[in-house]
Design a protein around this motif. Structure first.
Motif, PDB file in Angstrom:
ATOM      1  N   SER A  85       0.841  -1.197   0.000  1.00 31.22           N
ATOM      2  CA  SER A  85       0.000   0.000   0.000  1.00 31.22           C
ATOM      3  C   SER A  85       0.877   1.248   0.000  1.00 31.22           C
ATOM      4  CB  SER A  85      -0.905   0.038   1.231  1.00 31.22           C
ATOM      5  OG  SER A  85      -1.803  -1.028   1.218  1.00 31.22           O
ATOM      6  N   PHE A  86       0.442   2.234  -0.754  1.00 31.88           N
ATOM      7  CA  PHE A  86       1.128   3.526  -0.762  1.00 31.88           C
ATOM      8  C   PHE A  86       0.083   4.624  -0.861  1.00 31.88           C
ATOM      9  CE2 PHE A  86       2.375   7.164  -3.365  1.00 31.88           C
ATOM     10  CZ  PHE A  86       3.386   7.689  -2.595  1.00 31.88           C
ATOM     11  N   THR A  87       0.211   5.601   0.002  1.00 30.45           N
ATOM     12  CA  THR A  87      -0.564   6.832  -0.088  1.00 30.45           C
ATOM     13  C   THR A  87       0.083   7.851   0.840  1.00 30.45           C
ATOM     14  OG1 THR A  87      -2.768   7.827   0.053  1.00 30.45           O
ATOM     15  CG2 THR A  87      -2.228   6.209   1.718  1.00 30.45           C
ATOM     16  N   ALA A  88       0.057   9.083   0.456  1.00 26.87           N
ATOM     17  CA  ALA A  88       0.521  10.153   1.340  1.00 26.87           C
ATOM     18  C   ALA A  88      -0.728  10.711   2.003  1.00 26.87           C
ATOM     19  CB  ALA A  88       1.260  11.224   0.562  1.00 26.87           C
ATOM     20  N   VAL A  91      -0.077  16.174   5.219  1.00 27.17           N
ATOM     21  CA  VAL A  91       0.671  17.275   4.617  1.00 27.17           C
ATOM     22  C   VAL A  91       2.165  17.063   4.827  1.00 27.17           C
ATOM     23  CG1 VAL A  91       1.068  19.770   4.714  1.00 27.17           C
ATOM     24  CG2 VAL A  91      -1.247  18.875   4.918  1.00 27.17           C
ATOM     25  N   VAL A  92       2.538  16.488   5.979  1.00 25.14           N
ATOM     26  CA  VAL A  92       3.952  16.237   6.277  1.00 25.14           C
ATOM     27  C   VAL A  92       4.532  15.243   5.269  1.00 25.14           C
ATOM     28  CG1 VAL A  92       5.564  15.294   7.975  1.00 25.14           C
ATOM     29  CG2 VAL A  92       3.706  16.791   8.721  1.00 25.14           C
ATOM     30  N   GLN A  93       3.813  14.145   4.996  1.00 27.97           N
ATOM     31  CA  GLN A  93       4.290  13.161   4.022  1.00 27.97           C
ATOM     32  C   GLN A  93       4.383  13.767   2.624  1.00 27.97           C
ATOM     33  OE1 GLN A  93       1.427  10.053   4.722  1.00 27.97           O
ATOM     34  NE2 GLN A  93       2.905   8.862   5.903  1.00 27.97           N
ATOM     35  N   ALA A  94       3.388  14.553   2.238  1.00 30.36           N
ATOM     36  CA  ALA A  94       3.416  15.206   0.932  1.00 30.36           C
ATOM     37  C   ALA A  94       4.599  16.167   0.838  1.00 30.36           C
ATOM     38  CB  ALA A  94       2.098  15.940   0.679  1.00 30.36           C
ATOM     39  N   ASP A  95       4.891  16.877   1.922  1.00 36.04           N
ATOM     40  CA  ASP A  95       6.024  17.799   1.934  1.00 36.04           C
ATOM     41  C   ASP A  95       7.348  17.045   1.854  1.00 36.04           C
ATOM     42  OD1 ASP A  95       7.022  20.518   2.096  1.00 36.04           O
ATOM     43  OD2 ASP A  95       7.791  19.950   4.071  1.00 36.04           O
ATOM     44  N   GLU A  96       7.459  15.903   2.544  1.00 30.78           N
ATOM     45  CA  GLU A  96       8.677  15.090   2.457  1.00 30.78           C
ATOM     46  C   GLU A  96       8.902  14.610   1.025  1.00 30.78           C
ATOM     47  OE1 GLU A  96       8.203  11.889   5.211  1.00 30.78           O
ATOM     48  OE2 GLU A  96       8.734  13.101   6.954  1.00 30.78           O
ATOM     49  N   LEU A  97       7.833  14.161   0.382  1.00 29.47           N
ATOM     50  CA  LEU A  97       7.952  13.716  -1.011  1.00 29.47           C
ATOM     51  C   LEU A  97       8.354  14.873  -1.924  1.00 29.47           C
ATOM     52  CD1 LEU A  97       4.974  11.231  -1.274  1.00 29.47           C
ATOM     53  CD2 LEU A  97       7.375  10.705  -1.675  1.00 29.47           C
ATOM     54  N   ARG A  98       7.776  16.051  -1.705  1.00 30.47           N
ATOM     55  CA  ARG A  98       8.133  17.220  -2.517  1.00 30.47           C
ATOM     56  C   ARG A  98       9.611  17.544  -2.368  1.00 30.47           C
ATOM     57  NH1 ARG A  98       9.481  21.957  -1.570  1.00 30.47           N
ATOM     58  NH2 ARG A  98       8.834  21.966   0.592  1.00 30.47           N
ATOM     59  N   GLN A  99      10.112  17.485  -1.141  1.00 29.93           N
ATOM     60  CA  GLN A  99      11.532  17.767  -0.906  1.00 29.93           C
ATOM     61  C   GLN A  99      12.416  16.703  -1.550  1.00 29.93           C
ATOM     62  OE1 GLN A  99      12.075  18.270   3.313  1.00 29.93           O
ATOM     63  NE2 GLN A  99      10.896  20.160   3.371  1.00 29.93           N
ATOM     64  N   MET A 100      12.007  15.453  -1.475  1.00 31.87           N
ATOM     65  CA  MET A 100      12.794  14.362  -2.030  1.00 31.87           C
ATOM     66  C   MET A 100      12.784  14.385  -3.565  1.00 31.87           C
ATOM     67  SD  MET A 100      12.502  10.245  -1.317  1.00 31.87           S
ATOM     68  CE  MET A 100      10.748  10.274  -1.320  1.00 31.87           C
ATOM     69  N   LEU A 101      11.623  14.693  -4.158  1.00 28.86           N
ATOM     70  CA  LEU A 101      11.482  14.632  -5.608  1.00 28.86           C
ATOM     71  C   LEU A 101      11.877  15.928  -6.311  1.00 28.86           C
ATOM     72  CD1 LEU A 101       8.033  12.823  -5.762  1.00 28.86           C
ATOM     73  CD2 LEU A 101      10.300  11.815  -6.131  1.00 28.86           C
ATOM     74  N   GLY A 102      11.720  17.041  -5.621  1.00 27.33           N
ATOM     75  CA  GLY A 102      12.014  18.318  -6.253  1.00 27.33           C
ATOM     76  C   GLY A 102      10.870  18.844  -7.107  1.00 27.33           C
ATOM     77  N   ILE A 103       9.695  18.210  -7.011  1.00 27.89           N
ATOM     78  CA  ILE A 103       8.505  18.693  -7.720  1.00 27.89           C
ATOM     79  C   ILE A 103       7.332  18.663  -6.748  1.00 27.89           C
ATOM     80  CG2 ILE A 103       9.256  17.920 -10.004  1.00 27.89           C
ATOM     81  CD1 ILE A 103       7.362  15.530  -9.723  1.00 27.89           C
ATOM     82  N   LYS A 104       6.268  19.410  -7.075  1.00 30.38           N
ATOM     83  CA  LYS A 104       5.083  19.405  -6.229  1.00 30.38           C
ATOM     84  C   LYS A 104       4.485  18.010  -6.201  1.00 30.38           C
ATOM     85  CE  LYS A 104       3.640  24.161  -6.975  1.00 30.38           C
ATOM     86  NZ  LYS A 104       2.569  25.023  -7.496  1.00 30.38           N
ATOM     87  N   PRO A 132      12.205  -0.439   3.925  1.00 30.06           N
ATOM     88  CA  PRO A 132      11.872   0.770   3.179  1.00 30.06           C
ATOM     89  C   PRO A 132      12.622   1.980   3.744  1.00 30.06           C
ATOM     90  CG  PRO A 132      10.054   0.131   4.605  1.00 30.06           C
ATOM     91  CD  PRO A 132      11.094  -0.964   4.685  1.00 30.06           C
ATOM     92  N   VAL A 133      12.943   2.913   2.869  1.00 31.64           N
ATOM     93  CA  VAL A 133      13.626   4.126   3.298  1.00 31.64           C
ATOM     94  C   VAL A 133      12.675   5.008   4.082  1.00 31.64           C
ATOM     95  CG1 VAL A 133      14.770   6.206   2.461  1.00 31.64           C
ATOM     96  CG2 VAL A 133      15.203   4.035   1.350  1.00 31.64           C
ATOM     97  N   HIS A 134      11.434   5.128   3.608  1.00 31.27           N
ATOM     98  CA  HIS A 134      10.404   5.924   4.286  1.00 31.27           C
ATOM     99  C   HIS A 134       9.242   5.010   4.607  1.00 31.27           C
ATOM    100  CE1 HIS A 134      12.251   9.795   3.501  1.00 31.27           C
ATOM    101  NE2 HIS A 134      12.514   9.374   2.296  1.00 31.27           N
ATOM    102  N   THR A 135       8.563   5.281   5.684  1.00 34.75           N
ATOM    103  CA  THR A 135       7.378   4.506   6.022  1.00 34.75           C
ATOM    104  C   THR A 135       6.158   5.337   5.667  1.00 34.75           C
ATOM    105  OG1 THR A 135       8.554   3.474   7.826  1.00 34.75           O
ATOM    106  CG2 THR A 135       6.161   3.316   7.863  1.00 34.75           C
ATOM    107  N   TRP A 136       5.371   4.820   4.752  1.00 34.13           N
ATOM    108  CA  TRP A 136       4.149   5.492   4.321  1.00 34.13           C
ATOM    109  C   TRP A 136       2.975   4.744   4.913  1.00 34.13           C
ATOM    110  CZ3 TRP A 136       5.874   9.784   2.576  1.00 34.13           C
ATOM    111  CH2 TRP A 136       7.095   9.812   1.912  1.00 34.13           C
ATOM    112  N   SER A 137       1.810   5.268   4.774  1.00 33.04           N
ATOM    113  CA  SER A 137       0.602   4.641   5.294  1.00 33.04           C
ATOM    114  C   SER A 137       0.399   3.289   4.611  1.00 33.04           C
ATOM    115  CB  SER A 137      -0.586   5.553   5.010  1.00 33.04           C
ATOM    116  OG  SER A 137      -1.766   4.908   5.379  1.00 33.04           O
ATOM    117  N   ARG A 138       0.280   2.257   5.389  1.00 37.93           N
ATOM    118  CA  ARG A 138       0.091   0.905   4.864  1.00 37.93           C
ATOM    119  C   ARG A 138      -1.139   0.274   5.501  1.00 37.93           C
ATOM    120  NH1 ARG A 138       4.463   0.396   2.084  1.00 37.93           N
ATOM    121  NH2 ARG A 138       6.449   1.066   2.866  1.00 37.93           N
ATOM    122  N   SER A 139      -1.773  -0.610   4.748  1.00 36.31           N
ATOM    123  CA  SER A 139      -2.933  -1.333   5.290  1.00 36.31           C
ATOM    124  C   SER A 139      -2.471  -2.464   6.172  1.00 36.31           C
ATOM    125  CB  SER A 139      -3.757  -1.919   4.151  1.00 36.31           C
ATOM    126  OG  SER A 139      -4.214  -0.893   3.318  1.00 36.31           O
TER     127      SER A 139
END
Length: 139
Positions: A85-88, A91-104, A132-139
């Motif tokens: 399962s993957f979902t952000a 807002v904190v997870q979305a911001d971490e992804l933005r910082q890691m990816l360099g895009i919104k 995993p490097v990051h822990t995202w929401s999992r079922s």
């Protein structure tokens, strides 16, 4: 204003053409290599989007990739029947992804690839050794 002679005009045109050609061919485009091309073996696309929930039909490795940047977000070994399962969800997870990816986050294009454990070129890692490097929401 100083006039240029014929040879100066030709040299200027050649230099500008070469510079333009270099920028068009390599400088202004991405590498053209998808992250999936860099993955070991021949993984198949099994899912994608902002919310992914996928059940492994057999043991193997999943790769979560952001297609626009070509970055591998997560690699994880799964056993047969295990759900990925993957979902952000924050807002904190979305911001971490933005910082890691360099895009919104809203512009990201996530894709999930799967490589069965017995496939030629698979890494053969056991589930206990892959974290995993990051822990995202999992079922």
């Amino acid at each position: 204003m100083r006039k240029m002679n014929h040879s100066q005009v030709i040299v200027t045109v050649i230099v500008m053409s070469l510079l333009g050609g270099v920028l068009m061919v390599g400088g202004c485009q991405s590498s053209g290599r998808s992250a999936a091309v860099r993955l070991p073996g021949s993984p198949r696309l099994v899912g994608g989007g902002m919310m992914i929930e996928w059940k492994a039909p057999e043991s193997g490795t999943v790769y979560l990739i952001e297609e626009r940047t070509g970055k591998i977000i997560e690699t994880r070994s799964l056993e047969e029947g295990e759900v990925y399962s993957f979902t952000a969800t924050s807002v904190v997870q979305a911001d971490e992804l933005r910082q890691m990816l360099g895009i919104k986050f809203s512009r990201a294009h996530f894709q999930l690839y799967f490589e069965p454990a017995g496939a030629e070129g698979s890494t053969g890692e056991s589930p206990e050794t892959t974290e995993p490097v990051h822990t995202w929401s999992r079922s």
